[in-house]
Enzyme design. Structure first.
Site, PDB file in Angstrom:
ATOM      1  N   LYS A  80       0.817  -1.215   0.000  1.00  0.00           N
ATOM      2  CA  LYS A  80       0.000   0.000   0.000  1.00  0.00           C
ATOM      3  C   LYS A  80       0.856   1.272   0.000  1.00  0.00           C
ATOM      4  CE  LYS A  80      -3.975  -2.180   2.249  1.00  0.00           C
ATOM      5  NZ  LYS A  80      -5.009  -2.020   3.289  1.00  0.00           N
ATOM      6  N   PHE A 138     -15.847   5.226   7.189  1.00  0.00           N
ATOM      7  CA  PHE A 138     -14.409   5.469   6.973  1.00  0.00           C
ATOM      8  C   PHE A 138     -13.946   5.145   5.544  1.00  0.00           C
ATOM      9  CE2 PHE A 138     -13.678   0.959   7.332  1.00  0.00           C
ATOM     10  CZ  PHE A 138     -14.464   0.510   8.388  1.00  0.00           C
ATOM     11  N   ARG A 192      -1.530 -14.298   5.084  1.00  0.00           N
ATOM     12  CA  ARG A 192      -2.379 -13.636   6.098  1.00  0.00           C
ATOM     13  C   ARG A 192      -1.689 -13.677   7.459  1.00  0.00           C
ATOM     14  NH1 ARG A 192      -6.794 -10.396   4.974  1.00  0.00           N
ATOM     15  NH2 ARG A 192      -7.820 -11.090   6.878  1.00  0.00           N
ATOM     16  N   THR A 216      -5.609  -6.784  11.249  1.00  0.00           N
ATOM     17  CA  THR A 216      -5.784  -5.470  10.609  1.00  0.00           C
ATOM     18  C   THR A 216      -5.281  -4.314  11.476  1.00  0.00           C
ATOM     19  OG1 THR A 216      -7.815  -6.419   9.670  1.00  0.00           O
ATOM     20  CG2 THR A 216      -7.484  -4.040   9.408  1.00  0.00           C
ATOM     21  N   ARG A 231       2.441  -6.206   9.959  1.00  0.00           N
ATOM     22  CA  ARG A 231       1.727  -5.086  10.592  1.00  0.00           C
ATOM     23  C   ARG A 231       2.196  -4.887  12.036  1.00  0.00           C
ATOM     24  NH1 ARG A 231      -4.057  -6.946   8.058  1.00  0.00           N
ATOM     25  NH2 ARG A 231      -3.978  -5.749   6.122  1.00  0.00           N
ATOM     26  N   HIS A 244      -2.277  -5.339   1.665  1.00  0.00           N
ATOM     27  CA  HIS A 244      -3.494  -6.131   1.565  1.00  0.00           C
ATOM     28  C   HIS A 244      -3.080  -7.552   1.215  1.00  0.00           C
ATOM     29  CE1 HIS A 244      -7.334  -7.738   0.220  1.00  0.00           C
ATOM     30  NE2 HIS A 244      -6.665  -8.230  -0.816  1.00  0.00           N
TER      31      HIS A 244
END
Ligand code: ADP
Length: 154
Positions: free
Chosen positions: A9, A57, A85, A91, A102, A115
């Site tokens: 991203k 959002f 994943r 998330t 993350r 993603h």
């Protein structure tokens, strides 16, 4: 072998973390079979995030995803959807486990570094959304023999 879609991203590109992220996939042993850089327009974001378009959002997500280009990747490997994943982590960056992408690089629920397709079924659709068949390359990765057992590498 199973394939999955990863989007690196705009936050990752702006922060100069592209290499770090791709490094993790490579070190795991996953095979890159497609990669390109692209600005994602409203239409493709509304399709890709169809499950979120009605959320308050969503405007923020679109602005975030259009701040810079994204890098689109197709990865191949044994149970790759689940593996990627897990490498990504949950998330919400503040809750993602250290050691995950993350968990190591995100403090946000919106700016989530990558993603990754969430099921084999959605991976199939997402790969087709962003890539033509010709863009997915077939090639022999020479370390396949040492990454998988004979029965795992089909
Ligand atoms: P994931 O990316 O982990 O599969 P989702 O499909 O739920 O998670 O969300 C897709 C993306 O939408 C997230 O990666 C993030 O960029 C954004 N997002 C999700 N939830 C929120 C939220 N509560 N506020 C802002 N952005 C969000």
């Amino acid at each position: 072998m199973e394939k999955t879609l990863v989007i690196i991203k705009p936050d990752t590109i702006n922060r100069g973390l592209v290499g770090e992220v791709i490094d993790r996939f490579e070190r795991k042993g996953l095979k890159l079979v497609a990669m390109k850089m692209q600005h994602l327009d409203d239409k493709i974001l509304e399709e890709h995030y169809a499950h979120l378009v009605d959320k308050p959002f969503f405007t923020g997500i679109k602005q975030f995803m259009q701040r810079a280009p994204s890098i689109l990747i197709v990865l191949e490997g044994r149970r790759v959807v689940e593996v990627v994943r897990k490498l990504a982590g949950v998330t919400e960056g503040t809750e993602a486990m250290p050691g995950t992408i993350r968990g190591d690089f995100s403090l946000s629920v919106q700016n989530t570094i990558i993603h990754a397709s969430d099921s084999v079924e959605s991976a199939g659709k997402e790969v087709e959304r962003f890539f033509t068949k010709k863009e997915i390359l077939e090639w022999d990765k020479i370390d396949t023999e040492v990454i998988y057992s004979d029965t795992e590498k089909e």
